[in-house]
Design a protein around this motif. Structure first.
Motif, PDB file in Angstrom:
ATOM      1  N   GLY A 216      83.358  31.128   7.670  1.00 35.76           N
ATOM      2  CA  GLY A 216      82.107  32.108   8.446  1.00 35.76           C
ATOM      3  C   GLY A 216      81.743  33.054   7.507  1.00 35.76           C
ATOM      4  O   GLY A 216      80.576  33.331   7.518  1.00 35.76           O
ATOM      5  N   SER A 217      82.534  33.811   6.977  1.00 36.05           N
ATOM      6  CA  SER A 217      82.221  34.815   6.052  1.00 36.05           C
ATOM      7  C   SER A 217      81.348  34.565   4.759  1.00 36.05           C
ATOM      8  O   SER A 217      80.599  35.041   4.382  1.00 36.05           O
ATOM      9  CB  SER A 217      83.535  35.641   5.377  1.00 36.05           C
ATOM     10  OG  SER A 217      84.063  36.399   6.707  1.00 36.05           O
ATOM     11  N   VAL A 218      81.678  33.304   4.495  1.00 29.52           N
ATOM     12  CA  VAL A 218      80.999  32.598   3.189  1.00 29.52           C
ATOM     13  C   VAL A 218      79.657  32.374   3.544  1.00 29.52           C
ATOM     14  O   VAL A 218      78.660  32.639   2.950  1.00 29.52           O
ATOM     15  CB  VAL A 218      81.486  31.440   2.649  1.00 29.52           C
ATOM     16  CG1 VAL A 218      80.875  30.627   1.669  1.00 29.52           C
ATOM     17  CG2 VAL A 218      82.905  31.711   2.031  1.00 29.52           C
ATOM     18  N   VAL A 219      79.360  31.844   4.885  1.00 30.15           N
ATOM     19  CA  VAL A 219      77.942  31.271   5.398  1.00 30.15           C
ATOM     20  C   VAL A 219      77.243  32.752   5.593  1.00 30.15           C
ATOM     21  O   VAL A 219      76.126  32.934   5.262  1.00 30.15           O
ATOM     22  CB  VAL A 219      77.983  30.620   6.670  1.00 30.15           C
ATOM     23  CG1 VAL A 219      76.628  30.344   7.153  1.00 30.15           C
ATOM     24  CG2 VAL A 219      78.683  29.360   6.298  1.00 30.15           C
ATOM     25  N   ILE A 220      77.903  33.772   6.051  1.00 29.58           N
ATOM     26  CA  ILE A 220      77.283  35.109   6.290  1.00 29.58           C
ATOM     27  C   ILE A 220      76.817  35.755   4.977  1.00 29.58           C
ATOM     28  O   ILE A 220      75.766  36.293   4.763  1.00 29.58           O
ATOM     29  CB  ILE A 220      78.309  36.071   7.061  1.00 29.58           C
ATOM     30  CG1 ILE A 220      78.558  35.637   8.575  1.00 29.58           C
ATOM     31  CG2 ILE A 220      77.642  37.536   7.013  1.00 29.58           C
ATOM     32  CD1 ILE A 220      79.358  36.201   9.322  1.00 29.58           C
TER      33      ILE A 220
ATOM     34  N   GLY B  84      90.332  36.594  -0.787  1.00 26.52           N
ATOM     35  CA  GLY B  84      90.288  34.925  -1.066  1.00 26.52           C
ATOM     36  C   GLY B  84      89.888  34.696  -2.380  1.00 26.52           C
ATOM     37  O   GLY B  84      89.875  33.502  -2.749  1.00 26.52           O
ATOM     38  N   GLY B  85      89.579  35.447  -3.469  1.00 31.49           N
ATOM     39  CA  GLY B  85      89.258  34.955  -4.657  1.00 31.49           C
ATOM     40  C   GLY B  85      87.769  34.761  -4.887  1.00 31.49           C
ATOM     41  O   GLY B  85      87.474  33.970  -5.873  1.00 31.49           O
TER      42      GLY B  85
ATOM     43  N   LEU C 206      94.879  28.992   7.299  1.00 36.19           N
ATOM     44  CA  LEU C 206      94.252  29.895   8.291  1.00 36.19           C
ATOM     45  C   LEU C 206      93.240  30.932   7.770  1.00 36.19           C
ATOM     46  O   LEU C 206      92.156  30.827   8.348  1.00 36.19           O
ATOM     47  CB  LEU C 206      95.459  30.631   8.942  1.00 36.19           C
ATOM     48  CG  LEU C 206      94.774  31.554  10.198  1.00 36.19           C
ATOM     49  CD1 LEU C 206      94.183  30.863  11.081  1.00 36.19           C
ATOM     50  CD2 LEU C 206      96.114  32.188  10.970  1.00 36.19           C
ATOM     51  N   GLY C 207      93.471  31.212   6.611  1.00 34.16           N
ATOM     52  CA  GLY C 207      92.483  32.345   6.018  1.00 34.16           C
ATOM     53  C   GLY C 207      91.400  31.484   5.582  1.00 34.16           C
ATOM     54  O   GLY C 207      90.315  32.174   5.653  1.00 34.16           O
ATOM     55  N   ALA C 208      91.633  30.209   5.006  1.00 32.63           N
ATOM     56  CA  ALA C 208      90.297  29.707   4.377  1.00 32.63           C
ATOM     57  C   ALA C 208      89.319  29.121   5.820  1.00 32.63           C
ATOM     58  O   ALA C 208      88.106  29.070   5.564  1.00 32.63           O
ATOM     59  CB  ALA C 208      90.687  28.191   3.745  1.00 32.63           C
ATOM     60  N   THR C 209      90.105  28.879   6.932  1.00 31.25           N
ATOM     61  CA  THR C 209      89.532  28.548   7.933  1.00 31.25           C
ATOM     62  C   THR C 209      88.551  29.690   8.422  1.00 31.25           C
ATOM     63  O   THR C 209      87.271  29.483   8.695  1.00 31.25           O
ATOM     64  CB  THR C 209      90.210  27.912   8.928  1.00 31.25           C
ATOM     65  OG1 THR C 209      91.128  26.960   8.724  1.00 31.25           O
ATOM     66  CG2 THR C 209      89.562  27.747  10.474  1.00 31.25           C
TER      67      THR C 209
END
Length: 348
Positions: free
Chosen positions: A24-28, A69-70, A17-20
């Motif tokens: 979006g945060s990674v793309v942002i 998330g590391g 769930l955290g990775a899912t």
């Protein structure tokens, strides 16, 4: 019920769930330049916001999630930073690993959730062209780092006699070329060869033409909107398909057309996702990624086309060998592999 097993499963769910939602945060982070700025030096949220022209409160929350998330480092004094490895994977689209591109592809794929839900219920197909534009951009950005790292240094040299033909001016067809990154990369590396890319998705072909022009290889590189069963030209010394054969509704028809279009001593290089022949072989993290993408992209696209095939991204070597052999090729071998791809050579 075994409570320990239940809690282990709940723990897995929390991680997923955290990775899912973190995708979006990674793309942002990539789109707003947050990773690139943080890779330069350690910063507070306010400093990072000032450096990127963003809002400090949003950036603070983003940084906290990234640290949890590391993906970035957190120091007790409220300063955030990135390790060399994190910066390498998150900031360089020209490097051999580029994480944001993969997440862009995943998020783009999920935009089709209503259509895929209905497709699974009814069995109808969903064509590649029906997806969000992030699928087209993200797909290239996901696979391109692997091509940059391996195509001209490992894969093409592994083919029997092909690299010398390219130096001598070979004629090459790149089937299912998408935005043309593979075509342009080969054209830049082998200046005496000529290249013809094709893809049934016309907007991608338009983008490929722009990429070739920008790279200065347009005079030796042409593109056409055509399917794998109808691309023109030939005879070709080399035909390539990059992560495309398994997406086709009629891969056998494509293979037969390649066989008809190839020179008597020509070569077909088939790059496919890394997969074993059995489901059990693919029950691992890479297999999970590809089976999931295949559910949203590969199988629906194949079922939207005529031909009766839906190989999926984890078809495996035996299925590819069978197609190639049925199409009239007499020689087939695995020549290279990476954690994400296997490269096959087929010859008449």
């Amino acid at each position: 019920m075994d409570q320990d097993k239940l809690m282990a499963f709940v723990g897995k769910f929390v991680g997923d769930l955290g990775a899912t939602i973190a995708a979006g945060s990674v793309v942002i982070g990539e789109r707003l330049g947050l990773y690139r700025a943080l890779a330069q030096k350690a910063q507070t949220p306010q400093e990072l916001a000032d450096a990127t022209g963003t809002d400090a409160r949003y950036v603070e929350e983003w940084l906290r999630g990234q640290a949890a998330g590391g993906y970035v480092q957190y120091d007790d004094d409220g300063v955030y930073s990135m390790t060399e490895e994190q910066a390498f994977a998150l900031t360089d689209p020209e490097g051999p690993v580029f994480v944001p591109g993969a997440f862009q592809l995943a998020l783009g794929s999920l935009q089709a959730l209503p259509q895929i839900t209905e497709a699974i219920r009814t069995g109808v197909g969903v064509g590649w062209h029906e997806h969000d534009k992030d699928v087209f951009e993200g797909c290239e950005r996901f696979f391109r780092p692997g091509y940059l790292a391996s195509l001209t240094t490992d894969w093409l040299p592994a083919l029997d006699g092909v690299e010398q033909k390219l130096r001598d001016g070979a004629r090459v067809a790149d089937i299912g070329c998408g935005h043309g990154s593979s075509t342009v990369l080969m054209a830049r590396s082998y200046p005496d060869a000529t290249f013809r890319g094709s893809d049934y998705h016309e907007p991608s072909i338009a983008e490929a033409r722009r990429r070739a022009e920008d790279a200065g290889v347009a005079e030796r590189t042409t593109f056409e909107a055509a399917s794998a069963q109808t691309f023109g030209g030939g005879p070709y010394d080399l035909v390539t398909t990059f992560d495309a054969l398994h997406d086709m509704g009629d891969p056998l028809g494509a293979a037969r057309h390649v066989r008809e279009s190839i020179a008597p001593d020509g070569t077909w290089m088939i790059v496919e996702p890394f997969a074993g022949d059995s489901v059990a072989d693919n029950l691992n993290p890479v297999g999970r990624v590809y089976y999931s993408f295949s559910t949203f992209l590969c199988v629906p696209n194949a079922l939207s086309q005529q031909g009766g095939y839906a190989l999926g991204a984890q078809a495996g070597e035996s299925a590819i060998r069978r197609l190639v052999t049925d199409a009239g090729f007499t020689r087939f071998r695995r020549v290279a592999e990476t954690p994400f791809n296997i490269v096959y050579e087929a010859r008449p």
